[in-house]
Design an enzyme around this catalytic site. Structure first.
Site, PDB file in Angstrom:
ATOM      1  N   ASN A  16       0.808  -1.211   0.000  1.00  0.00           N
ATOM      2  CA  ASN A  16       0.000   0.000   0.000  1.00  0.00           C
ATOM      3  C   ASN A  16       0.843   1.263   0.000  1.00  0.00           C
ATOM      4  OD1 ASN A  16      -2.500  -1.368   0.226  1.00  0.00           O
ATOM      5  ND2 ASN A  16      -2.371  -1.400   2.466  1.00  0.00           N
ATOM      6  N   ASP A 232       4.439  -5.282  12.245  1.00  0.00           N
ATOM      7  CA  ASP A 232       4.970  -5.988  11.077  1.00  0.00           C
ATOM      8  C   ASP A 232       6.438  -6.349  11.277  1.00  0.00           C
ATOM      9  OD1 ASP A 232       2.517  -5.801   9.693  1.00  0.00           O
ATOM     10  OD2 ASP A 232       2.989  -3.748   9.097  1.00  0.00           O
TER      11      ASP A 232
END
Length: 288
Positions: A16, A232
Protein backbone atom coordinates in the site's frame (compact mmCIF):
# COMPACT_ATOMS: atom_id res chain seq x y z
CA UNK A 1 28.18 -7.45 11.40
CA UNK A 2 27.34 -10.56 9.41
CA UNK A 3 23.88 -12.04 9.22
CA UNK A 4 23.29 -15.47 10.71
CA UNK A 5 22.24 -18.17 8.28
CA UNK A 6 18.50 -17.86 7.76
CA UNK A 7 16.08 -19.92 5.72
CA UNK A 8 14.73 -17.96 2.74
CA UNK A 9 11.64 -15.95 3.70
CA UNK A 10 8.82 -15.14 1.29
CA UNK A 11 5.99 -12.77 2.16
CA UNK A 12 2.61 -12.97 0.44
CA UNK A 13 0.49 -9.94 1.18
CA UNK A 14 -0.53 -6.35 0.69
CA UNK A 15 1.43 -3.44 -0.74
CA UNK A 16 0.00 0.00 0.00
CA UNK A 17 0.79 3.64 -0.27
CA UNK A 18 0.30 5.09 3.23
CA UNK A 19 -1.17 8.60 3.40
CA UNK A 20 -0.51 9.65 6.99
CA UNK A 21 -1.98 12.64 8.81
CA UNK A 22 -0.19 13.32 12.09
CA UNK A 23 -2.33 15.25 14.60
CA UNK A 24 -2.32 16.11 18.29
CA UNK A 25 -5.05 13.54 18.94
CA UNK A 26 -7.31 11.17 17.05
CA UNK A 27 -10.71 12.56 15.98
CA UNK A 28 -13.93 11.09 17.32
CA UNK A 29 -16.83 10.26 15.00
CA UNK A 30 -17.98 13.35 13.10
CA UNK A 31 -15.10 15.52 14.36
CA UNK A 32 -12.58 17.47 12.27
CA UNK A 33 -9.07 17.89 13.69
CA UNK A 34 -6.94 20.69 12.24
CA UNK A 35 -3.24 21.48 12.34
CA UNK A 36 -2.04 18.11 11.09
CA UNK A 37 0.94 17.28 8.89
CA UNK A 38 0.70 14.99 5.87
CA UNK A 39 3.25 12.42 4.70
CA UNK A 40 3.30 9.71 2.04
CA UNK A 41 5.30 6.54 2.52
CA UNK A 42 5.48 2.87 1.54
CA UNK A 43 3.25 0.57 3.56
CA UNK A 44 0.93 -2.43 3.59
CA UNK A 45 1.32 -5.29 6.05
CA UNK A 46 2.89 -7.56 3.47
CA UNK A 47 5.37 -5.00 2.17
CA UNK A 48 6.25 -3.85 5.69
CA UNK A 49 6.99 -7.42 6.75
CA UNK A 50 9.02 -8.15 3.62
CA UNK A 51 11.10 -4.98 4.08
CA UNK A 52 11.69 -5.83 7.74
CA UNK A 53 12.67 -9.42 6.89
CA UNK A 54 15.12 -8.25 4.22
CA UNK A 55 16.77 -5.83 6.62
CA UNK A 56 16.93 -8.40 9.41
CA UNK A 57 18.03 -11.37 7.31
CA UNK A 58 19.69 -9.82 4.26
CA UNK A 59 17.03 -10.80 1.73
CA UNK A 60 13.34 -11.61 1.28
CA UNK A 61 10.86 -12.23 -1.54
CA UNK A 62 7.53 -10.45 -2.01
CA UNK A 63 4.41 -11.84 -3.68
CA UNK A 64 1.65 -9.32 -4.27
CA UNK A 65 0.29 -6.76 -6.72
CA UNK A 66 0.45 -3.01 -7.31
CA UNK A 67 -1.21 -0.75 -9.80
CA UNK A 68 0.35 0.26 -13.08
CA UNK A 69 0.76 3.79 -11.73
CA UNK A 70 3.36 6.08 -10.15
CA UNK A 71 2.50 4.85 -6.65
CA UNK A 72 3.11 1.23 -7.67
CA UNK A 73 6.46 2.12 -9.20
CA UNK A 74 7.57 4.00 -6.08
CA UNK A 75 6.52 1.15 -3.78
CA UNK A 76 8.43 -1.42 -5.82
CA UNK A 77 11.50 0.82 -5.77
CA UNK A 78 11.26 1.09 -1.98
CA UNK A 79 11.02 -2.68 -1.57
CA UNK A 80 13.94 -3.30 -3.90
CA UNK A 81 16.01 -0.71 -2.01
CA UNK A 82 15.33 -2.63 1.22
CA UNK A 83 16.68 -5.83 -0.37
CA UNK A 84 13.37 -7.45 -1.34
CA UNK A 85 13.07 -9.52 -4.52
CA UNK A 86 9.97 -8.11 -6.28
CA UNK A 87 9.92 -10.35 -9.37
CA UNK A 88 6.64 -11.94 -8.16
CA UNK A 89 4.85 -8.61 -7.63
CA UNK A 90 2.33 -8.17 -10.47
CA UNK A 91 1.36 -4.87 -12.08
CA UNK A 92 -2.39 -4.38 -12.52
CA UNK A 93 -4.57 -1.81 -14.26
CA UNK A 94 -6.35 -1.25 -10.93
CA UNK A 95 -4.95 1.55 -8.75
CA UNK A 96 -2.33 0.70 -6.15
CA UNK A 97 -3.68 -0.07 -2.68
CA UNK A 98 -3.88 2.92 -0.36
CA UNK A 99 -4.17 3.29 3.41
CA UNK A 100 -5.54 6.48 4.97
CA UNK A 101 -3.99 6.84 8.42
CA UNK A 102 -4.33 9.31 11.28
CA UNK A 103 -1.59 9.18 13.94
CA UNK A 104 -1.65 11.12 17.22
CA UNK A 105 1.28 12.48 19.24
CA UNK A 106 1.42 9.24 21.28
CA UNK A 107 1.80 7.13 18.14
CA UNK A 108 -1.71 5.64 18.27
CA UNK A 109 -3.49 5.41 14.93
CA UNK A 110 -6.71 4.92 12.99
CA UNK A 111 -6.47 3.24 9.57
CA UNK A 112 -8.83 2.82 6.62
CA UNK A 113 -7.56 0.65 3.77
CA UNK A 114 -8.58 0.81 0.09
CA UNK A 115 -7.21 -2.49 -1.27
CA UNK A 116 -6.97 -1.61 -4.97
CA UNK A 117 -4.56 -4.01 -6.69
CA UNK A 118 -4.25 -6.09 -3.51
CA UNK A 119 -7.63 -7.55 -4.47
CA UNK A 120 -6.08 -8.95 -7.66
CA UNK A 121 -3.21 -10.99 -6.25
CA UNK A 122 -2.91 -14.40 -7.94
CA UNK A 123 -0.36 -17.20 -7.68
CA UNK A 124 -0.14 -18.04 -11.38
CA UNK A 125 3.50 -18.71 -12.21
CA UNK A 126 4.65 -18.45 -8.58
CA UNK A 127 6.75 -21.30 -7.23
CA UNK A 128 7.55 -22.20 -3.62
CA UNK A 129 10.72 -23.93 -2.45
CA UNK A 130 10.46 -26.53 0.27
CA UNK A 131 13.11 -24.88 2.43
CA UNK A 132 11.60 -21.38 2.42
CA UNK A 133 9.41 -19.78 5.06
CA UNK A 134 6.09 -18.38 3.85
CA UNK A 135 4.54 -15.53 5.84
CA UNK A 136 1.03 -14.32 4.98
CA UNK A 137 -1.50 -11.82 6.34
CA UNK A 138 -5.19 -11.18 5.67
CA UNK A 139 -5.05 -7.93 3.70
CA UNK A 140 -5.26 -10.03 0.52
CA UNK A 141 -8.03 -12.51 -0.26
CA UNK A 142 -8.47 -15.42 2.14
CA UNK A 143 -8.79 -17.68 -0.90
CA UNK A 144 -5.27 -16.72 -2.00
CA UNK A 145 -3.89 -17.38 1.48
CA UNK A 146 -5.56 -20.80 1.50
CA UNK A 147 -4.19 -21.58 -1.95
CA UNK A 148 -0.68 -20.61 -0.88
CA UNK A 149 -0.97 -22.66 2.31
CA UNK A 150 -1.96 -25.68 0.25
CA UNK A 151 0.74 -25.28 -2.40
CA UNK A 152 3.65 -24.53 -0.05
CA UNK A 153 5.00 -27.62 1.68
CA UNK A 154 7.37 -25.82 4.04
CA UNK A 155 7.07 -23.65 7.15
CA UNK A 156 3.90 -21.55 7.04
CA UNK A 157 3.27 -18.51 9.26
CA UNK A 158 0.15 -16.35 9.31
CA UNK A 159 -0.28 -12.88 10.73
CA UNK A 160 -4.05 -13.19 11.20
CA UNK A 161 -4.81 -9.51 10.70
CA UNK A 162 -7.22 -7.93 10.15
CA UNK A 163 -9.12 -10.30 12.42
CA UNK A 164 -11.72 -12.50 10.75
CA UNK A 165 -13.12 -16.03 11.18
CA UNK A 166 -10.62 -18.60 9.93
CA UNK A 167 -11.40 -22.05 8.55
CA UNK A 168 -10.11 -24.97 10.58
CA UNK A 169 -8.06 -26.24 7.65
CA UNK A 170 -6.02 -23.00 7.64
CA UNK A 171 -5.48 -23.01 11.40
CA UNK A 172 -4.31 -26.63 11.25
CA UNK A 173 -1.92 -25.79 8.41
CA UNK A 174 -0.20 -22.96 10.30
CA UNK A 175 3.11 -23.64 12.00
CA UNK A 176 2.80 -20.22 13.62
CA UNK A 177 0.01 -17.64 13.93
CA UNK A 178 0.79 -14.06 15.00
CA UNK A 179 -1.86 -11.68 16.38
CA UNK A 180 -2.22 -8.81 18.81
CA UNK A 181 -4.24 -9.19 22.01
CA UNK A 182 -7.40 -7.72 20.45
CA UNK A 183 -7.25 -10.07 17.47
CA UNK A 184 -6.60 -13.04 19.77
CA UNK A 185 -9.76 -12.22 21.74
CA UNK A 186 -11.80 -11.91 18.53
CA UNK A 187 -10.69 -15.31 17.18
CA UNK A 188 -11.31 -17.98 19.83
CA UNK A 189 -10.65 -20.64 17.20
CA UNK A 190 -6.93 -19.86 17.61
CA UNK A 191 -6.99 -21.90 20.82
CA UNK A 192 -6.70 -24.91 18.49
CA UNK A 193 -3.60 -23.53 16.72
CA UNK A 194 -0.26 -25.27 17.01
CA UNK A 195 1.62 -22.14 18.11
CA UNK A 196 0.35 -18.56 18.50
CA UNK A 197 2.43 -15.45 19.21
CA UNK A 198 0.36 -12.70 20.84
CA UNK A 199 1.60 -9.14 21.22
CA UNK A 200 0.52 -6.96 24.15
CA UNK A 201 2.02 -3.60 23.20
CA UNK A 202 4.23 -2.19 25.95
CA UNK A 203 3.50 -5.31 28.02
CA UNK A 204 5.48 -7.54 25.67
CA UNK A 205 4.46 -10.77 23.96
CA UNK A 206 3.59 -14.38 24.69
CA UNK A 207 3.48 -17.76 22.98
CA UNK A 208 0.62 -20.23 23.31
CA UNK A 209 0.60 -23.89 22.26
CA UNK A 210 -2.95 -25.20 21.73
CA UNK A 211 -4.21 -22.35 23.93
CA UNK A 212 -1.70 -22.98 26.75
CA UNK A 213 0.83 -20.30 27.70
CA UNK A 214 4.36 -21.63 27.13
CA UNK A 215 6.51 -18.48 27.05
CA UNK A 216 6.39 -14.78 27.80
CA UNK A 217 8.79 -11.87 27.33
CA UNK A 218 8.37 -8.34 28.72
CA UNK A 219 8.15 -5.28 26.51
CA UNK A 220 11.06 -2.93 26.00
CA UNK A 221 11.08 0.78 26.66
CA UNK A 222 10.84 2.83 23.49
CA UNK A 223 10.44 6.39 22.35
CA UNK A 224 7.17 5.98 20.46
CA UNK A 225 7.00 7.94 17.20
CA UNK A 226 4.94 5.69 14.92
CA UNK A 227 3.36 2.32 15.75
CA UNK A 228 2.15 1.50 12.22
CA UNK A 229 5.03 -0.75 11.19
CA UNK A 230 6.02 -2.06 14.63
CA UNK A 231 3.75 -5.11 14.56
CA UNK A 232 4.97 -5.99 11.08
CA UNK A 233 8.60 -5.75 12.18
CA UNK A 234 7.75 -7.99 15.14
CA UNK A 235 6.16 -10.54 12.79
CA UNK A 236 9.23 -10.79 10.57
CA UNK A 237 11.54 -10.97 13.57
CA UNK A 238 9.67 -13.63 15.54
CA UNK A 239 9.39 -15.88 12.48
CA UNK A 240 13.09 -15.56 11.70
CA UNK A 241 14.10 -16.00 15.35
CA UNK A 242 12.01 -19.14 15.83
CA UNK A 243 13.23 -20.65 12.57
CA UNK A 244 16.81 -19.90 13.63
CA UNK A 245 16.14 -22.21 16.55
CA UNK A 246 16.07 -19.65 19.36
CA UNK A 247 14.27 -20.74 22.55
CA UNK A 248 10.76 -19.35 22.83
CA UNK A 249 11.52 -16.69 25.47
CA UNK A 250 14.59 -15.47 23.61
CA UNK A 251 12.78 -15.38 20.26
CA UNK A 252 10.02 -13.24 21.81
CA UNK A 253 12.56 -10.94 23.47
CA UNK A 254 14.40 -10.46 20.18
CA UNK A 255 11.16 -9.69 18.34
CA UNK A 256 10.17 -7.23 21.10
CA UNK A 257 13.52 -5.48 20.68
CA UNK A 258 12.94 -5.19 16.93
CA UNK A 259 9.44 -3.81 17.51
CA UNK A 260 10.77 -1.28 20.01
CA UNK A 261 13.34 -0.14 17.44
CA UNK A 262 10.58 0.19 14.84
CA UNK A 263 8.24 2.39 16.92
CA UNK A 264 11.02 4.92 17.39
CA UNK A 265 11.13 5.67 13.67
CA UNK A 266 8.72 7.63 11.50
CA UNK A 267 8.66 5.14 8.64
CA UNK A 268 6.27 2.18 8.41
CA UNK A 269 9.24 0.33 6.85
CA UNK A 270 11.93 1.38 9.34
CA UNK A 271 15.65 0.85 9.09
CA UNK A 272 16.61 -2.20 11.15
CA UNK A 273 19.89 -3.83 12.12
CA UNK A 274 20.68 -7.46 11.21
CA UNK A 275 18.80 -9.92 13.41
CA UNK A 276 22.05 -11.06 15.02
CA UNK A 277 22.49 -7.57 16.48
CA UNK A 278 19.21 -7.89 18.35
CA UNK A 279 20.06 -11.43 19.47
CA UNK A 280 23.33 -10.17 20.95
CA UNK A 281 21.56 -7.23 22.61
CA UNK A 282 18.94 -9.45 24.23
CA UNK A 283 21.37 -12.15 25.27
CA UNK A 284 20.51 -15.76 26.14
CA UNK A 285 17.07 -16.81 27.25
CA UNK A 286 16.28 -16.34 30.94
CA UNK A 287 15.49 -19.41 33.03
CA UNK A 288 11.78 -20.28 33.12
Amino acid sequence: MKHSTHQPLTVLGSINLDLIATTERLPVAGETIGGGTLSRQPGGKGANQAAAAARLAGSARMIGAVGNDDSGRLLLEALAAAGVDVIDVARRDTETGTALIVVDREGENQIAVCPGANSEVVLDGVDFAGDEILLCQLEVGLDIVLEAAGRHAGYFALNAAPAQPLPLELIQRCDLVIVNETEYALMPELADARLVAVTYGKDGAALYERGNLVARAPGRRANVVNTIGAGDAFCAAVVLALRDGLPYEQALAVANAVGADAVGQQSSQPELAPLMSYIETVGPALPA
